[in-house]
Scaffold this motif. Structure first.
Motif, short mmCIF file in Angstrom:
data_model
loop_
_atom_site.label_atom_id
_atom_site.label_comp_id
_atom_site.label_asym_id
_atom_site.label_seq_id
_atom_site.Cartn_x
_atom_site.Cartn_y
_atom_site.Cartn_z
N UNK A 285 0.85 -1.18 0.00
CA UNK A 285 0.00 0.00 0.00
C UNK A 285 0.89 1.24 0.00
N UNK A 286 0.52 2.21 -0.81
CA UNK A 286 1.28 3.45 -0.91
C UNK A 286 1.09 4.30 0.35
N UNK A 287 2.16 4.93 0.77
CA UNK A 287 2.10 5.83 1.93
C UNK A 287 1.37 7.12 1.54
N UNK A 288 0.82 7.77 2.55
CA UNK A 288 0.19 9.06 2.37
C UNK A 288 1.02 10.14 3.04
N UNK A 289 0.92 11.35 2.56
CA UNK A 289 1.73 12.44 3.09
C UNK A 289 0.94 13.73 3.21
N UNK A 290 1.28 14.49 4.24
CA UNK A 290 0.89 15.89 4.30
C UNK A 290 2.11 16.66 3.84
N UNK B 109 0.60 5.83 6.99
CA UNK B 109 0.62 4.51 6.36
C UNK B 109 -0.10 4.48 5.02
N UNK B 110 -1.04 5.40 4.82
CA UNK B 110 -1.78 5.46 3.55
C UNK B 110 -2.37 6.86 3.38
N UNK B 111 -2.80 7.15 2.16
CA UNK B 111 -3.45 8.44 1.92
C UNK B 111 -4.76 8.52 2.70
N UNK B 112 -5.46 7.40 2.80
CA UNK B 112 -6.71 7.39 3.55
C UNK B 112 -6.47 7.76 5.02
N UNK C 28 -1.30 20.07 1.73
CA UNK C 28 -1.78 19.21 0.67
C UNK C 28 -1.63 17.76 1.12
N UNK C 29 -2.64 16.94 0.85
CA UNK C 29 -2.55 15.52 1.14
C UNK C 29 -2.30 14.80 -0.17
N UNK C 30 -1.26 13.97 -0.17
CA UNK C 30 -0.85 13.31 -1.41
C UNK C 30 -0.42 11.87 -1.12
N UNK C 31 -0.07 11.16 -2.15
CA UNK C 31 0.28 9.75 -2.03
C UNK C 31 1.62 9.50 -2.73
N UNK C 32 2.40 8.59 -2.16
CA UNK C 32 3.70 8.30 -2.76
C UNK C 32 3.56 7.60 -4.11
N UNK C 33 4.56 7.74 -4.91
CA UNK C 33 4.63 7.07 -6.19
C UNK C 33 5.18 5.66 -5.94
N UNK C 34 4.47 4.66 -6.33
CA UNK C 34 4.94 3.28 -6.15
C UNK C 34 5.57 2.80 -7.44
#
Length: 101
Positions: A1-6, A60-63, A90-96
């Motif tokens: 699962x892709x990580x989420x970020x602020x 752990x995830x964007x959610x 901004x809430x974003x998701x890592x590139x897998x």
């Protein structure tokens, strides 16, 4: 699962006024499974006008990043910083590897 970020950028106008927010924010992060990856208060800006603050928080995830932002606890924390800063979040998701193909 892709990580989420602020991804947070902005300007702090009254640093001492931010102390209550920072203390509570740092204590809150582990309760939502997040960790601070980057905190730079004197960013070397080369393009644009994002301000001198640059922060990246990992989830752990964007959610989970969205849920943490929408939580009652974080919404209360926002009020501690509003009069002392101008922040963009901004809430974003890592590139897998799968995404990069």
């Amino acid at each position: 699962m892709a990580k989420g970020y602020w991804v947070v950028t902005g300007t702090i106008h009254t640093p001492l006024g931010m102390v209550p927010f920072i203390n509570k924010f740092n204590a809150w992060l582990p309760t939502v499974g997040a960790r601070l990856l980057i905190r730079d208060l004197q960013t070397d800006v080369r393009e644009g006008t994002p301000g001198s603050v640059n922060i990246v928080v990992e989830f752990d995830s964007k959610e989970k990043a969205v849920t943490a932002y929408e939580s009652k606890e974080y919404q209360e924390l926002i009020n501690l910083r509003l009069q002392h800063s101008d922040i963009n979040l901004t809430i974003t998701e890592e590139l897998t590897n799968q995404d990069s193909n």
